[in-house]
Each structure stands twice: as structure tokens, then as C-alpha cells.
Design a protein around this motif. Structure first.
Motif, PDB file in Angstrom:
ATOM      1  N   PRO A  21       0.804  -1.221   0.000  1.00  0.00           N
ATOM      2  CA  PRO A  21       0.000   0.000   0.000  1.00  0.00           C
ATOM      3  C   PRO A  21       0.830   1.261   0.000  1.00  0.00           C
ATOM      4  CG  PRO A  21      -0.038  -0.984   2.171  1.00  0.00           C
ATOM      5  CD  PRO A  21       0.768  -1.889   1.300  1.00  0.00           C
ATOM      6  N   ASN A  22       0.762   1.983  -1.118  1.00  0.00           N
ATOM      7  CA  ASN A  22       1.429   3.271  -1.262  1.00  0.00           C
ATOM      8  C   ASN A  22       2.894   3.192  -0.842  1.00  0.00           C
ATOM      9  OD1 ASN A  22      -1.043   4.229  -2.124  1.00  0.00           O
ATOM     10  ND2 ASN A  22      -1.674   4.779  -0.069  1.00  0.00           N
ATOM     11  N   HIS A  23       3.332   4.103   0.015  1.00  0.00           N
ATOM     12  CA  HIS A  23       4.730   4.141   0.426  1.00  0.00           C
ATOM     13  C   HIS A  23       4.965   3.374   1.715  1.00  0.00           C
ATOM     14  CE1 HIS A  23       2.817   7.222   2.838  1.00  0.00           C
ATOM     15  NE2 HIS A  23       3.844   7.158   3.666  1.00  0.00           N
ATOM     16  N   LEU A  24       3.943   2.708   2.242  1.00  0.00           N
ATOM     17  CA  LEU A  24       4.085   2.093   3.559  1.00  0.00           C
ATOM     18  C   LEU A  24       4.849   0.779   3.517  1.00  0.00           C
ATOM     19  CD1 LEU A  24       0.577   2.669   5.122  1.00  0.00           C
ATOM     20  CD2 LEU A  24       2.680   3.881   5.594  1.00  0.00           C
ATOM     21  N   MET A  25       4.844   0.117   2.373  1.00  0.00           N
ATOM     22  CA  MET A  25       5.432  -1.209   2.315  1.00  0.00           C
ATOM     23  C   MET A  25       6.862  -1.132   1.793  1.00  0.00           C
ATOM     24  SD  MET A  25       2.999  -3.379   3.229  1.00  0.00           S
ATOM     25  CE  MET A  25       3.240  -4.948   2.437  1.00  0.00           C
ATOM     26  N   ALA A  26       7.742  -1.901   2.402  1.00  0.00           N
ATOM     27  CA  ALA A  26       9.111  -2.016   1.921  1.00  0.00           C
ATOM     28  C   ALA A  26       9.266  -3.356   1.214  1.00  0.00           C
ATOM     29  CB  ALA A  26      10.091  -1.915   3.082  1.00  0.00           C
ATOM     30  N   SER A  27      10.093  -3.430   0.193  1.00  0.00           N
ATOM     31  CA  SER A  27      10.180  -4.650  -0.599  1.00  0.00           C
ATOM     32  C   SER A  27      11.111  -5.685   0.016  1.00  0.00           C
ATOM     33  CB  SER A  27      10.663  -4.304  -2.019  1.00  0.00           C
ATOM     34  OG  SER A  27      11.928  -3.684  -1.966  1.00  0.00           O
ATOM     35  N   PHE A  33       7.903 -12.906   7.979  1.00  0.00           N
ATOM     36  CA  PHE A  33       6.999 -11.909   7.429  1.00  0.00           C
ATOM     37  C   PHE A  33       7.794 -10.787   6.783  1.00  0.00           C
ATOM     38  CE2 PHE A  33       4.600 -13.964  10.832  1.00  0.00           C
ATOM     39  CZ  PHE A  33       3.427 -14.293  10.157  1.00  0.00           C
ATOM     40  N   PRO A  34       7.247 -10.179   5.721  1.00  0.00           N
ATOM     41  CA  PRO A  34       7.965  -9.099   5.042  1.00  0.00           C
ATOM     42  C   PRO A  34       8.084  -7.874   5.921  1.00  0.00           C
ATOM     43  CG  PRO A  34       5.727  -9.251   4.212  1.00  0.00           C
ATOM     44  CD  PRO A  34       5.928 -10.440   5.112  1.00  0.00           C
ATOM     45  N   VAL A  35       9.167  -7.131   5.767  1.00  0.00           N
ATOM     46  CA  VAL A  35       9.349  -5.885   6.507  1.00  0.00           C
ATOM     47  C   VAL A  35       8.508  -4.817   5.817  1.00  0.00           C
ATOM     48  CG1 VAL A  35      10.966  -4.106   7.246  1.00  0.00           C
ATOM     49  CG2 VAL A  35      11.666  -6.512   7.244  1.00  0.00           C
ATOM     50  N   VAL A  36       7.466  -4.386   6.479  1.00  0.00           N
ATOM     51  CA  VAL A  36       6.559  -3.418   5.863  1.00  0.00           C
ATOM     52  C   VAL A  36       6.574  -2.071   6.579  1.00  0.00           C
ATOM     53  CG1 VAL A  36       5.049  -5.201   4.949  1.00  0.00           C
ATOM     54  CG2 VAL A  36       4.595  -4.270   7.211  1.00  0.00           C
ATOM     55  N   ARG A  37       7.178  -2.018   7.744  1.00  0.00           N
ATOM     56  CA  ARG A  37       7.293  -0.743   8.443  1.00  0.00           C
ATOM     57  C   ARG A  37       8.381   0.102   7.800  1.00  0.00           C
ATOM     58  NH1 ARG A  37       9.027   0.311  14.801  1.00  0.00           N
ATOM     59  NH2 ARG A  37       8.574   2.558  14.750  1.00  0.00           N
ATOM     60  N   LEU A  38       8.191   1.411   7.771  1.00  0.00           N
ATOM     61  CA  LEU A  38       9.202   2.293   7.202  1.00  0.00           C
ATOM     62  C   LEU A  38      10.526   2.134   7.938  1.00  0.00           C
ATOM     63  CD1 LEU A  38       7.360   5.706   6.651  1.00  0.00           C
ATOM     64  CD2 LEU A  38       8.213   4.166   4.897  1.00  0.00           C
ATOM     65  N   PRO A  39      11.649   2.182   7.227  1.00  0.00           N
ATOM     66  CA  PRO A  39      12.961   2.158   7.889  1.00  0.00           C
ATOM     67  C   PRO A  39      13.089   3.336   8.846  1.00  0.00           C
ATOM     68  CG  PRO A  39      13.188   1.838   5.520  1.00  0.00           C
ATOM     69  CD  PRO A  39      11.771   2.228   5.762  1.00  0.00           C
ATOM     70  N   LYS A  40      13.865   3.172   9.886  1.00  0.00           N
ATOM     71  CA  LYS A  40      13.975   4.178  10.935  1.00  0.00           C
ATOM     72  C   LYS A  40      14.309   5.561  10.391  1.00  0.00           C
ATOM     73  CE  LYS A  40      16.082   5.081  15.442  1.00  0.00           C
ATOM     74  NZ  LYS A  40      16.982   4.579  16.512  1.00  0.00           N
ATOM     75  N   GLY A  41      15.217   5.627   9.443  1.00  0.00           N
ATOM     76  CA  GLY A  41      15.636   6.919   8.911  1.00  0.00           C
ATOM     77  C   GLY A  41      14.569   7.639   8.101  1.00  0.00           C
ATOM     78  N   GLU A  42      13.508   6.927   7.730  1.00  0.00           N
ATOM     79  CA  GLU A  42      12.448   7.531   6.924  1.00  0.00           C
ATOM     80  C   GLU A  42      11.192   7.839   7.734  1.00  0.00           C
ATOM     81  OE1 GLU A  42      11.655   5.251   3.417  1.00  0.00           O
ATOM     82  OE2 GLU A  42      13.771   4.753   3.124  1.00  0.00           O
ATOM     83  N   ARG A  43      11.210   7.519   9.020  1.00  0.00           N
ATOM     84  CA  ARG A  43      10.026   7.765   9.852  1.00  0.00           C
ATOM     85  C   ARG A  43       9.908   9.238  10.225  1.00  0.00           C
ATOM     86  NH1 ARG A  43      11.643   2.649  13.702  1.00  0.00           N
ATOM     87  NH2 ARG A  43      11.526   1.079  12.033  1.00  0.00           N
ATOM     88  N   ASN A  44       8.680   9.693  10.369  1.00  0.00           N
ATOM     89  CA  ASN A  44       8.428  11.086  10.712  1.00  0.00           C
ATOM     90  C   ASN A  44       8.808  11.420  12.150  1.00  0.00           C
ATOM     91  OD1 ASN A  44       7.253  10.964   8.187  1.00  0.00           O
ATOM     92  ND2 ASN A  44       5.483  12.202   8.750  1.00  0.00           N
ATOM     93  N   PHE A  45       8.692  10.434  13.039  1.00  0.00           N
ATOM     94  CA  PHE A  45       8.913  10.680  14.461  1.00  0.00           C
ATOM     95  C   PHE A  45       9.307   9.372  15.128  1.00  0.00           C
ATOM     96  CE2 PHE A  45       7.765  11.345  18.903  1.00  0.00           C
ATOM     97  CZ  PHE A  45       8.126  12.661  19.130  1.00  0.00           C
TER      98      PHE A  45
END
Length: 474
Positions: A21-27, A33-45
Motif C-alpha cells: 500500500p502506497n509508500h508504507l510497504m518495503a520490498s 513476514f515481510p518488513v513493511v514498516r518504514l525504515p527508521k531513517g524515513e520515519r516522521n517521528f
């Protein structure tokens, strides 16, 4: 909202097609399970305490899929929707809903609410929530009848042609009782948790007085309503009849709400769940005005309105159902007309104990609960994939995960809580996130792949269950 099919935005994993879904999923994929959370450096907070909670949950819960879901969902608001800054030396936080770049007073409050339990140990998180309160105060002062706003105070969005008094910087001007209650709930509990009174300055006090005026005006005791709203749209629930003023009400002491928390127009303007919410919020605001602002006069007025609404609810909100006995109606008009249903969005009849608006053991609430969680509720859907409450906003046969979560959060029955978790676990369509809705027979047919409120609320549900009865997570 656009319905998204399972075939959209996909990646392959272990022979399964996973939604991206959109930019939320990482490949990238690690472990089962696939890593779908944003990498730490790309998180807003980033919050150290929320990360500790995630690690604790991971360490002690053996169900790998639930651990994965908690890791993805609980921090989703922080990861993807918040923008924190300082304005005039004060914390300022802008919170989008996810795939809509606007800040709803309701959604922004609900999205950060689950983090409240951690603010006394995390100053950055505390400042973030203080920033939400400050931003909401500015928006209410801009227009207390609006429900959603832009960060840019001069921006004109897609609803500027609505027939209402639109201002620049307002995304949407749908008047809803809960839009003014949620900021009070957030502020009150922030104060009680932290002891910090800095957000509750002169501007905040003006916002409370503006809220009080709106609620008094919306009792329609003088026969006039300062608010009107119409929209040129094929969707009937997006506009109001009778030149935008809605159907008439009998001024019995209840407060009108032109729209529901789903942003759908009310049929009868006395929306009962929101009036219950208003009773609690008015009392909380009164306590704050008295103890923080030392404004006894306004506190007295707030309490008087709360008492009046509470008494009117006892007189007009209860309907005798031939099957369930006395239950709460969803909407009434004060003339004796009523609508029996419930909607997935909060405040709902189901959610009243969650909002501290009613005791969960209240007999009428329990009767109402049985009704709204049955096929006698026209917006309760039961299918091959799950069962739960939906609403007119997306349409028939579409279940809201939020409603299943709320069913679990307001239940004291271990079996029911476990069943709710099982349904949510089985209906995320392999994405690792909650959605706005999914089809009762096919969770791969869903709306809104990026809906932070549902994600964070699910995290709250899992964390509460972990703390109170972790065996239910096995």
C-alpha cells in the motif's frame, strides 16, 4: 473512498502475493513476514518508549503474526502521519489521517491517544501531543464548525465550492459534535497524565468558550441555526437537506450534529452517541476551566449544559425494542422519531464505555450492545471472512476493522476479545496493516490501505490485551 483490490501494489513473498500500500510497504523481506514498516531513517517521528513497548511485546508474545502486526500498526501514526515543529516557541504538531493530507480534529486526537500512557517517560512524545493540542486550538479558533484543516492557512482545497462559510486553510466544514469533544478529551487526559498546563493558555480558553457557544447554538432553542451545509455530490450522505439546515428538531435540550463521526450527514440531528460524548467533555472542560483558568463562570455554564444534555438523554434517547428491551437510539429529533442502528465510527453506541460516557455494565447499554452486534442493526454485516459493524460511508457489506477493535476494547469477555483479535488477524489481506473497511466475504477487497487511526487503535487493543490478559494473544 476508492475500494482497493488485492491485486494492486503487490510484491511476491513465499508464493503469496502481498499488498504493497502506497509508500508504507518495503520490498525487503526478513524472517517469516515481510518488513513493511518504514525504515527508521524515513520515519516522521521516533519515540524511545514506543520502541520499548514494541520490543517487550515481541519478546513475550509467541504469535509471530500478531507481533508483526503490532510492530507495523502501533507506531504507524508516528511513523507516517505526524509533522512536529515549534511555532512561536510552542510545540506544533500537524497530523494527517494517512492518505488524505488534512488534519481532522477527531482523527488527530484518536491517532495519538494510544500513546498517552507513555508520555510521562518520553519528553519528546509529550511535546508531540502538546503540539497536537496547540494546533487543534488554533483550528477551533479559526472555525469551530469545521472538522478538518490544512497546515497551510491559505490553502484552498477540493471542497471550496461547498455551500457553507468556507475559509482558506479549511479542508472541510462538516459540523460534528465529536470534532469539538475529541480535543477536550485529549487535553484533559494530557493534563491529568503529565500535570502540564502550558497548552491551556488564553487561546485554549477562548476555544473552549467557542465550543460552548456552538453547542448552545446547536440546541436550536431560538429556532435559528447559524450553520448550514450543502454539497453538489451524487453521494447523498455528503450533503444536508432543506437548504443545508437539515430536518427540524424539537429543542428539548440535546445538541444537534449536522454530521456523524463518519462525516456522513445525520438523518435526525440529535446524534445520541455524540451527545453522550458531549456530556463527558463538557464536565472535563469545566474542571479545567475552573482549576487551570480559574474561570468559575464559564465552568458553571459548561456544567449546566452537561447536566441539561444528560437529563435530555434520559428523556429522549431510550427506545423500547420488542426484542431487546430498552435500548439507546442512534439518532432522534425530539418529536418522537428515532433511528435504530449503529455506525462503525467513534463515537458510536458501541464505543460509549471506551469514551468514559457510560458504564459498560449499564443495563440499557448491554441491551443496546446486543442489538448493534446483531443482524437487527441494518449496518451489521456477517460474511465468510468476518462479522462486524459498517456504515453508510463506504456502503453495504463493508466491515470496518475499527468497529471490531472497538467491540474488543469494550468487552470484558475473554472469548469475545479473542474472537475479535482472530478476525482482525485474518482480514488484513496480507498487508500487515488495518484498513478502513473490507468486504464481509473477501478481505482482499478493501478501502484505504493507509488509514492511521485504525492502525494505532489496533495497536492500543493489542497492548491493552497484552497487559490485562496476554494468554488471549497466544
Amino acid at each position: 473512498m476508492q475500494r482497493r483490490k488485492f491485486i494492486q501494489n503487490t510484491v511476491m513473498f513465499g508464493g503469496l502475493t502481498m499488498v504493497n500500500p502506497n509508500h508504507l510497504m518495503a520490498s525487503n523481506v526478513t524472517g517469516k513476514f515481510p518488513v513493511v514498516r518504514l525504515p527508521k531513517g524515513e520515519r516522521n517521528f521516533n519515540s524511545t518508549e514506543i520502541e520499548k513497548a514494541i520490543k517487550e511485546f515481541q519478546k513475550n508474545i509467541k504469535d509471530e503474526e500478531l507481533v508483526w502486526l503490532f510492530n507495523n500498526c502501533f507506531p504507524n501514526t508516528l511513523d507516517t502521519t505526524v509533522t512536529f515543529s515549534k511555532k512561536n516557541g510552542k510545540p506544533h504538531t500537524y497530523v494527517i489521517t494517512g492518505d488524505i493530507d488534512a488534519m481532522w480534529l477527531r482523527d488527530s486526537s484518536a491517532q495519538v491517544w494510544p500513546y498517552m500512557a507513555f508520555v510521562d517517560k518520553d519528553k519528546d512524545l509529550k511535546d508531540l501531543i502538546a503540539g497536537v493540542i496547540n494546533t487543534q486550538t488554533a483550528y477551533i479558533l479559526k472555525d469551530p464548525y469545521a472538522n478538518a484543516f490544512y497546515e497551510d492557512p491559505n490553502k484552498k482545497g477540493e471542497w471550496t465550492t461547498d455551500y457553507t462559510d468556507m475559509l482558506p486553510g479549511v479542508h472541510e466544514r462538516k459540523y460534528e459534535i465529536d470534532s469539538l469533544c475529541y480535543p477536550i478529551r485529549l487535553g484533559y487526559n494530557y493534563w491529568k497524565t503529565t500535570g502540564d498546563t502550558s497548552p491551556f493558555d488564553a487561546d485554549w480558553q477562548k476555544a473552549i468558550k467557542a465550543t460552548l457557544k456552538v453547542f448552545i447554538d446547536q440546541q436550536e432553542k431560538n429556532g435559528k441555526n447559524p450553520y448550514h451545509f450543502q454539497r453538489e455530490t451524487p453521494k447523498g450522505t455528503d450533503t444536508r437537506p432543506l437548504k443545508g439546515y437539515g430536518y427540524p428538531v424539537n429543542p428539548v435540550g440535546l445538541i444537534c450534529s449536522a454530521f456523524r463521526p463518519s462525516d456522513d450527514a445525520t438523518v435526525f440531528s440529535f446524534l445520541i452517541p455524540s451527545n453522550f460524548f458531549a456530556v463527558v467533555s463538557l464536565d472535563q472542560a469545566a474542571e479545567m476551566m475552573e482549576e487551570i483558568a480559574h474561570d468559575v463562570k464559564t465552568a458553571k455554564e459548561l456544567r449546566a449544559l452537561s447536566t441539561e444534555v444528560k437529563e435530555a438523554l434520559q428523556d429522549y434517547a431510550i427506545v423500547n425494542h420488542p426484542k431487546y428491551g430498552d435500548i439507546y437510539a442512534f439518532e432522534v429529533d425530539g418529536y418522537g422519531n428515532h433511528l435504530l442502528m449503529d455506525d462503525a465510527n467513534v463515537p458510536s453506541l458501541l464505543s460509549l464505555p471506551y469514551l468514559d460516557a457510560i458504564d459498560s455494565n449499564d443495563t440499557i447499554y448491554q441491551n443496546t450492545r446486543k442489538f448493534v452486534l446483531s443482524l437487527d442493526n441494518p449496518f451489521f454485516f456477517k460474511g465468510k471472512a468476518a462479522e462486524g459493524i459498517g456504515g453508510p460511508h463506504v456502503g453495504l457489506d463493508m466491515i470496518w476493522p475499527m468497529a471490531i477493535i472497538m467491540q474488543g476494547l469494550t468487552s470484558n469477555k475473554p472469548k469475545e476479545i479473542k474472537e475479535c483479535i482472530a478476525m482482525l488477524k485474518a482480514t488484513h489481506a496480507g498487508t500487515g496493516f488495518m484498513h478502513e473497511t473490507f468486504h464481509k466475504d473477501n478481505p482482499n477487497d478493501f478501502t484505504r490501505s493507509w488509514f492511521a487511526w485504525a492502525n494505532t487503535l489496533f495497536g492500543e487493543f493489542l497492548w491493552k490485551t497484552y497487559q490485562q490478559n496476554p494468554k488471549l494473544l497466544s
